[in-house]
Scaffold this motif. Sequence first.
Motif, mmCIF file in Angstrom:
data_model
loop_
_atom_site.group_PDB
_atom_site.id
_atom_site.type_symbol
_atom_site.label_atom_id
_atom_site.label_comp_id
_atom_site.label_asym_id
_atom_site.label_seq_id
_atom_site.Cartn_x
_atom_site.Cartn_y
_atom_site.Cartn_z
ATOM 1 N N TYR A 1 47.328 -1.537 -5.302
ATOM 2 C CA TYR A 1 46.075 -0.673 -5.427
ATOM 3 C C TYR A 1 45.207 -1.104 -6.586
ATOM 4 O O TYR A 1 43.846 -1.084 -6.693
ATOM 5 C CB TYR A 1 46.066 1.058 -5.482
ATOM 6 C CG TYR A 1 45.102 1.864 -5.491
ATOM 7 C CD1 TYR A 1 44.567 2.068 -3.997
ATOM 8 C CD2 TYR A 1 44.098 2.151 -6.420
ATOM 9 C CE1 TYR A 1 43.296 2.778 -3.797
ATOM 10 C CE2 TYR A 1 42.837 2.848 -6.272
ATOM 11 C CZ TYR A 1 42.383 3.019 -4.867
ATOM 12 O OH TYR A 1 41.423 3.795 -4.860
ATOM 13 N N ASN B 1 41.379 -2.929 -6.576
ATOM 14 C CA ASN B 1 40.415 -2.134 -6.678
ATOM 15 C C ASN B 1 39.908 -2.103 -8.088
ATOM 16 O O ASN B 1 38.683 -1.883 -8.535
ATOM 17 C CB ASN B 1 40.784 -0.615 -6.303
ATOM 18 C CG ASN B 1 40.841 -0.393 -4.839
ATOM 19 O OD1 ASN B 1 39.925 -0.317 -4.039
ATOM 20 N ND2 ASN B 1 42.179 -0.320 -4.561
ATOM 21 N N LEU B 2 40.678 -2.718 -9.178
ATOM 22 C CA LEU B 2 40.235 -2.745 -10.559
ATOM 23 C C LEU B 2 39.957 -4.067 -11.112
ATOM 24 O O LEU B 2 40.976 -4.866 -11.230
ATOM 25 C CB LEU B 2 41.505 -2.150 -11.406
ATOM 26 C CG LEU B 2 40.954 -1.818 -12.920
ATOM 27 C CD1 LEU B 2 39.915 -0.701 -12.988
ATOM 28 C CD2 LEU B 2 42.232 -1.399 -13.502
ATOM 29 N N GLU C 1 34.724 5.339 -13.744
ATOM 30 C CA GLU C 1 34.933 4.816 -12.627
ATOM 31 C C GLU C 1 36.307 3.845 -12.424
ATOM 32 O O GLU C 1 37.165 4.010 -11.652
ATOM 33 C CB GLU C 1 33.854 3.905 -12.032
ATOM 34 C CG GLU C 1 34.278 3.236 -10.593
ATOM 35 C CD GLU C 1 33.109 2.244 -10.242
ATOM 36 O OE1 GLU C 1 33.347 1.287 -9.031
ATOM 37 O OE2 GLU C 1 31.748 2.257 -10.995
ATOM 38 N N GLN C 2 36.363 3.191 -13.701
ATOM 39 C CA GLN C 2 37.499 2.471 -13.890
ATOM 40 C C GLN C 2 38.886 3.512 -14.290
ATOM 41 O O GLN C 2 39.912 3.120 -13.579
ATOM 42 C CB GLN C 2 37.389 1.518 -15.132
ATOM 43 C CG GLN C 2 36.596 0.153 -14.899
ATOM 44 C CD GLN C 2 36.336 -0.462 -16.099
ATOM 45 O OE1 GLN C 2 35.961 0.267 -17.066
ATOM 46 N NE2 GLN C 2 35.988 -1.597 -15.816
ATOM 47 N N THR D 1 39.797 4.679 -10.923
ATOM 48 C CA THR D 1 40.683 3.796 -10.070
ATOM 49 C C THR D 1 42.151 3.951 -10.507
ATOM 50 O O THR D 1 43.016 3.688 -9.841
ATOM 51 C CB THR D 1 40.358 2.377 -10.381
ATOM 52 O OG1 THR D 1 38.906 2.524 -9.980
ATOM 53 C CG2 THR D 1 41.228 1.107 -9.402
#
Length: 824
Positions: free
Chosen positions: A102, A106-107, A178-179, A182
């Motif tokens: 993940y 996503n990062l 946002e990071q 995540t």
Amino acid sequence: MAKLLFKLGRWSFHRKWIVIVLWLAILAGMAGAAFSFQKPFSNQFSIGGTPSIDALYTLQENFPDAGNPADAASVNVVFVAPEGELLSDPENFAAIDAVIDYLDDNLVDITDTERFGNPVEVSPALQESVIEQTTSQGLPEETALEDAANLAMISDDGTIGYTTFTIDVESSMDVTQEQRDTVTAAMDQGRELGIEVEAGGAGFGDPIEVKASSELVGLVVAFVVLIATFGSLTAAGLPILTAVIGVGIGALAITVATAFVELNNITPVLAVMIGLAVGIDYALFILSRYRAERRRMPADDAAGMAVGTAGSAVVFAGVTVIIALAALTIVDIGFLTAMGLSAAFTVLVAVFIALTFIPALLGVLGDRVFEAKVPGLAGNPVRRGGKRRRGRTLGNRWVSVVRRFPGLVMAVVVLGLGAMATPVLQMELALPSDSTSNFDTTQRKSADIMAEGFGEGVNAPFLVIIDAHNVDLDSPALQPLITAQTSIAQQSGTELDAQAAASTSSFLYTVGQLQLVNGVKHAQLIEINDDSTAAQILVTPVHGPDDPLTTETATALRTQAEQIADATGVEVGMTGLTAVQMDITERLAGAMPIYLGIVVGLAIFLLLGVFRSVLVPLVAGLGFLLSVGAAFGLTVLVWQEGLWDLVNTPAPLISFMPIFLIGVTFGLAMDYQVFLVTRMREHYIALQQQSAASTDPNDPVRISTMDAVEESTVVGFTRGARVVTAAALIMIAVFIAFIDQPLPFIQIFGFALGAGVFFDAFFVRMSLVPATMFLMRGASWWIPAWLDRLIPRLDIEGTELEKEWEQRQAAKKAHREQMDKVTS
């Protein structure tokens, strides 16, 4: 100064609309400039000039791609297997993979991925690589195995593991929400599959947030106190209004300053906290004096007299606070300098607002300023047409008790505050880290799990940088290692460069020497630059980042580094987040005596000029030490030792709290000293100048059996106690309201400042000061003749102003009487 301020007060009263429009224009102009030129506040706390920062520069010169390890947005994701299971079990292995996948999907923009991945797979591969690389350099296999074990990502029992990476942003404070979200979502993936997952590191810290509710709570409490003081809704609103305008101008000016210098977003918070407190207090003192003077003189003269007398004290008190805040520049730490100067500017605005805006508003409102009366408060009758209550005030009753038992009061205050200060001996200082976060945060849990699985020192690594450009080729300490390298080169038939051999030998020698330092768990060479002129050594201490023993280890490492440099000619520096934090703490501790000497010494000198007394300034200074010591002690008990479980997570206090608390508290303590003792000196001078026992035969607190010192102490205390009490309660409320902030160090500041004001106002200024004056009697106002001639006179009581006004009134009266005779 009093005469000049008298003219300023009258001018502001008569030119009220000019003053009001001018201040509102300044506020609007600052708002427009802030909107047009502001840049974002930084999340960083700028520092420089420390050994660890110098080592960072050396690192970046020799390893251009290394980045800044003290500010890197590194993230540690920690995994714990369910009880009785291993991380290598298939279900747990798959859960870790889900988290890693993940993050990988996503990062975006992650770097330093050498140790990123499922630790069950990555750790053995990494350790095997370390062993191979170390043995290929000719080092013993035992050393290779120790180095590999120190870099293990799986605990010995196989139940705890971690992975680490860096988010590719300019600094750890630039990580976006946002990071963070995540990383949190990835953790949830693993938790849903049955394993414990926590995260920490500089790149996963909580964002700095500031709540606006603290200011509102402080203002509401201040308004209530002001209503009780004046008994009028209108009068209670004026100090609030002027303080808000002053703080608004100060905060907007700080925002404009971001166009020219980088400021962190905590700077305006502390400026607002202090600006609100002093802004309300200064307006309160002037407004209270105006009410007293209005009983005997016209409104414009009353406004001028209030600014000339109470305003003089405001100027003196404000200057003291400004000096205390501006003197923080001597520490030479960027963010602390910015905080001090910003708060000092806000206090400066508060002083000018009080001196001009208050009399201007008085000019607009006239005698309506004390309308909208609240029945039953401040002597107001309970019902319309009722009689105004008169009698001894609470302040008069209290000073009478102190007069009867001065020795007992003095003993209770000194011994009580002294006992309260004893926990300071156990005070521990640190900067915020995962290890000091609240127990219920994932950052704290990750740090505790890492310490459990890999030792406490894993959270406090040091990075040692060796610059071998000037290595001594003939160093006796390096000869055995150079000889060994030469032998290996001859056996392999390769040519050995003498410079490279000496450099490599210095690296190995340094590792061996650092390994011998007490408190070091392991030291290992982790990287050599391309031309073999510099190297990085990872030093893992035994203890954690907030353990005092780690500080001792850091000191020993630097001492050993100096010996290594002397023996080999190389330059050795130590850096990393832990080293940077320790350097800041050490610099603050070193600056403390100089800071105290400047602030306290200058303030005592100014007090000598104001009160023409040796005892009064000494009591003021010694009393401050008692009150600030008690404030420190209570703060240590509550926030560090966890007294009565009042705080979630007891932890070491933030490093720059003591020096900032001392500066602010000292400035505010001198406020109350000036406002209270000034009223005493006013009456004492009046008694000295007149043969009559009292300048006011109708004074309800006049006690003819007292000597001059006793009477002036009682009368002055009675006249000033109510206002000083209100001012202290307002300031305490403003500070305590900041405990509601989410950031722990702002909470601690609010608590400590509130405690400091409480102890100083009620125990020192309103108990110890009158008690010492009753005990010393005539010596209270004694000053040697040579010192009296040497020190400049500062008339903040307005004695000459009062005399001049009375002479003018007498002249006017005589003129009227003469004109009456002429016309009759």
